[in-house]
Design a protein around this motif. Structure first.
Motif, PDB file in Angstrom:
ATOM      1  N   LEU A  13       0.841  -1.189   0.000  1.00  0.00           N
ATOM      2  CA  LEU A  13       0.000   0.000   0.000  1.00  0.00           C
ATOM      3  C   LEU A  13       0.877   1.241   0.000  1.00  0.00           C
ATOM      4  O   LEU A  13       1.863   1.319   0.732  1.00  0.00           O
ATOM      5  CB  LEU A  13      -0.878   0.041   1.261  1.00  0.00           C
ATOM      6  N   LEU A  14       0.510   2.208  -0.821  1.00  0.00           N
ATOM      7  CA  LEU A  14       1.096   3.539  -0.743  1.00  0.00           C
ATOM      8  C   LEU A  14       0.079   4.360   0.040  1.00  0.00           C
ATOM      9  O   LEU A  14      -1.087   4.420  -0.341  1.00  0.00           O
ATOM     10  CB  LEU A  14       1.301   4.128  -2.132  1.00  0.00           C
ATOM     11  N   TYR A  15       0.505   4.956   1.156  1.00  0.00           N
ATOM     12  CA  TYR A  15      -0.447   5.692   1.979  1.00  0.00           C
ATOM     13  C   TYR A  15      -0.027   7.154   2.132  1.00  0.00           C
ATOM     14  O   TYR A  15       1.153   7.505   2.011  1.00  0.00           O
ATOM     15  CB  TYR A  15      -0.599   5.044   3.355  1.00  0.00           C
ATOM     16  N   TYR A  16      -1.013   7.982   2.409  1.00  0.00           N
ATOM     17  CA  TYR A  16      -0.792   9.415   2.638  1.00  0.00           C
ATOM     18  C   TYR A  16      -1.602   9.779   3.872  1.00  0.00           C
ATOM     19  O   TYR A  16      -2.830   9.627   3.891  1.00  0.00           O
ATOM     20  CB  TYR A  16      -1.270  10.218   1.428  1.00  0.00           C
ATOM     21  N   ILE A  17      -0.914  10.222   4.920  1.00  0.00           N
ATOM     22  CA  ILE A  17      -1.598  10.518   6.173  1.00  0.00           C
ATOM     23  C   ILE A  17      -1.250  11.917   6.692  1.00  0.00           C
ATOM     24  O   ILE A  17      -0.208  12.479   6.355  1.00  0.00           O
ATOM     25  CB  ILE A  17      -1.252   9.484   7.272  1.00  0.00           C
ATOM     26  N   LYS A  18      -2.142  12.439   7.495  1.00  0.00           N
ATOM     27  CA  LYS A  18      -1.936  13.712   8.176  1.00  0.00           C
ATOM     28  C   LYS A  18      -1.568  13.409   9.623  1.00  0.00           C
ATOM     29  O   LYS A  18      -2.220  12.600  10.281  1.00  0.00           O
ATOM     30  CB  LYS A  18      -3.224  14.543   8.135  1.00  0.00           C
ATOM     31  N   THR A  43      -2.522   0.357   6.700  1.00  0.00           N
ATOM     32  CA  THR A  43      -1.970   1.639   7.159  1.00  0.00           C
ATOM     33  C   THR A  43      -2.099   1.811   8.669  1.00  0.00           C
ATOM     34  O   THR A  43      -1.198   2.356   9.328  1.00  0.00           O
ATOM     35  CB  THR A  43      -2.675   2.803   6.433  1.00  0.00           C
ATOM     36  N   LYS A  44      -3.217   1.368   9.248  1.00  0.00           N
ATOM     37  CA  LYS A  44      -3.412   1.514  10.694  1.00  0.00           C
ATOM     38  C   LYS A  44      -2.326   0.769  11.465  1.00  0.00           C
ATOM     39  O   LYS A  44      -1.808   1.271  12.462  1.00  0.00           O
ATOM     40  CB  LYS A  44      -4.801   1.017  11.093  1.00  0.00           C
ATOM     41  N   ASN A  45      -1.981  -0.430  11.000  1.00  0.00           N
ATOM     42  CA  ASN A  45      -0.915  -1.194  11.658  1.00  0.00           C
ATOM     43  C   ASN A  45       0.432  -0.498  11.502  1.00  0.00           C
ATOM     44  O   ASN A  45       1.245  -0.477  12.430  1.00  0.00           O
ATOM     45  CB  ASN A  45      -0.829  -2.604  11.069  1.00  0.00           C
ATOM     46  N   ILE A  81       0.945   2.703  11.249  1.00  0.00           N
ATOM     47  CA  ILE A  81       0.955   3.856  12.144  1.00  0.00           C
ATOM     48  C   ILE A  81       1.345   3.433  13.556  1.00  0.00           C
ATOM     49  O   ILE A  81       2.090   4.116  14.247  1.00  0.00           O
ATOM     50  CB  ILE A  81      -0.427   4.550  12.142  1.00  0.00           C
ATOM     51  N   GLN A  82       0.868   2.262  13.970  1.00  0.00           N
ATOM     52  CA  GLN A  82       1.161   1.770  15.320  1.00  0.00           C
ATOM     53  C   GLN A  82       2.643   1.453  15.510  1.00  0.00           C
ATOM     54  O   GLN A  82       3.151   1.486  16.626  1.00  0.00           O
ATOM     55  CB  GLN A  82       0.325   0.522  15.615  1.00  0.00           C
ATOM     56  N   THR A  83       3.350   1.147  14.417  1.00  0.00           N
ATOM     57  CA  THR A  83       4.773   0.798  14.528  1.00  0.00           C
ATOM     58  C   THR A  83       5.700   1.991  14.320  1.00  0.00           C
ATOM     59  O   THR A  83       6.916   1.837  14.375  1.00  0.00           O
ATOM     60  CB  THR A  83       5.145  -0.292  13.497  1.00  0.00           C
ATOM     61  N   MET A  84       5.145   3.172  14.096  1.00  0.00           N
ATOM     62  CA  MET A  84       5.976   4.353  13.828  1.00  0.00           C
ATOM     63  C   MET A  84       6.639   4.909  15.083  1.00  0.00           C
ATOM     64  O   MET A  84       7.614   5.646  14.993  1.00  0.00           O
ATOM     65  CB  MET A  84       5.128   5.464  13.190  1.00  0.00           C
ATOM     66  N   GLY A  85       6.096   4.564  16.244  1.00  0.00           N
ATOM     67  CA  GLY A  85       6.634   5.141  17.473  1.00  0.00           C
ATOM     68  C   GLY A  85       6.335   6.624  17.558  1.00  0.00           C
ATOM     69  O   GLY A  85       7.156   7.419  18.012  1.00  0.00           O
ATOM     70  N   LEU A  86       5.138   6.994  17.144  1.00  0.00           N
ATOM     71  CA  LEU A  86       4.736   8.401  17.095  1.00  0.00           C
ATOM     72  C   LEU A  86       4.551   8.967  18.495  1.00  0.00           C
ATOM     73  O   LEU A  86       4.000   8.303  19.373  1.00  0.00           O
ATOM     74  CB  LEU A  86       3.433   8.525  16.305  1.00  0.00           C
ATOM     75  N   ASN A  87       5.030  10.191  18.694  1.00  0.00           N
ATOM     76  CA  ASN A  87       4.848  10.882  19.969  1.00  0.00           C
ATOM     77  C   ASN A  87       3.365  10.914  20.333  1.00  0.00           C
ATOM     78  O   ASN A  87       2.513  11.169  19.488  1.00  0.00           O
ATOM     79  CB  ASN A  87       5.397  12.312  19.858  1.00  0.00           C
ATOM     80  N   LYS A  88       3.032  10.662  21.602  1.00  0.00           N
ATOM     81  CA  LYS A  88       1.643  10.528  22.038  1.00  0.00           C
ATOM     82  C   LYS A  88       0.803  11.792  21.851  1.00  0.00           C
ATOM     83  O   LYS A  88      -0.420  11.724  21.817  1.00  0.00           O
ATOM     84  CB  LYS A  88       1.601  10.107  23.509  1.00  0.00           C
TER      85      LYS A  88
END
Length: 267
Positions: A173-178, A196-198, A200-207
């Motif tokens: 998948l090619l994804y584009y997110i905000k 894409t949801k999975n 996002i969970q592995t990105m380690g994004l700041n809470k």
């Protein structure tokens, strides 16, 4: 696209009766979020707070006796776990359990649930799964028991870890997110072999950051997805985000501008 007529009756049905969000209504009416908010205030409607908005999205679950009973009693989920899923406080979950006449557990009862299974039983249950996340979803009571007793790592020692890398030999998948917070808005173009949801969970994004999926394009050949991603990164290099890292991986694919023009929230 032609704008819909925004009448008091329309907003009453959509915002009050159906409990749709202002953003969702704005998209349907082809106007800005602020226009809907202004109309609501002008017609005398009370604007929901952020907490009320979050609760309204999950009210079906909060008021569903069977769902709440299964999560709290059958699956032995703690209040904090259910609250995290429904994006509310532990107190809110407790209040709705009382409304549904589901008795709250005492401290001693909660501790008893933790030791309901023997270690051998936990090992046997965990062997059904290849990944800890699957274990948590499929057998939550046993997963929580092992976690609370501090033996989860040992119980899951046979399990692997899903690779967050990209395999060009698989579909992708090619994804584009905000990605946004109160202080920063950036956009990310990326690829994944999962959903894409999975990813996002592995990105380690700041809470402090929230995310919104704006576009997903499926490629039978992962190499094509990689090619598109590389081309986009070259094309929009001047808008690349160069601030402090906001995630553990993927910071080089962030842009300070809506480069694909797909974020209609602020139109």
């Amino acid at each position: 696209m032609k704008r819909l007529e925004i009448t008091k009756e329309y907003l009453y049905e959509q915002y009050v009766i159906k409990e749709r969000s202002s953003v969702d209504i704005a998209k349907e009416c082809n106007c800005s979020y602020s226009t809907i908010t202004r109309k609501l205030k002008g017609f005398g409607f009370n604007i929901r707070t952020n907490t009320e908005s979050k609760l309204s999205k999950n009210i079906d679950k909060l008021m569903n006796y069977n769902w709440m009973f299964k999560q709290y009693i059958t699956n032995n989920r703690p209040l904090s776990s259910i609250a995290k899923e429904l994006k509310c406080s532990d107190k809110t979950i407790a209040n709705y359990l009382r409304i549904l006449n589901i008795s709250l557990k005492t401290v001693s009862e909660s501790k008893k649930d933790i030791f309901k299974y023997t270690i051998d039983e936990l090992h046997y249950e965990a062997l059904k799964y290849n990944f800890a996340k699957e274990f948590a979803i499929g057998s939550y009571p046993q997963y929580q028991s092992a976690r609370s007793r501090g033996i989860l790592k040992n119980i899951c020692s046979h399990m692997g870890r899903k690779n967050i890398g990209f395999d060009i030999n698989k579909s992708g998948l090619l994804y584009y997110i905000k990605i946004y917070s109160e202080c920063l808005i950036v956009y990310k173009i990326g690829i994944t072999n999962y959903n894409t949801k999975n990813r996002i969970q592995t990105m380690g994004l700041n809470k402090k950051f929230n995310t919104k999926i704006l576009k997903e394009i499926y490629f039978e050949n992962g190499a094509n997805a990689l090619s598109f991603e590389s081309e986009y990164k070259k094309q929009f290099k001047e808008f690349q985000y160069k601030g402090e890292p906001i995630m553990n991986n993927g910071n080089t694919e962030l842009f300070t501008k809506d480069v694909l023009g797909l974020d209609m929230a602020d139109e």
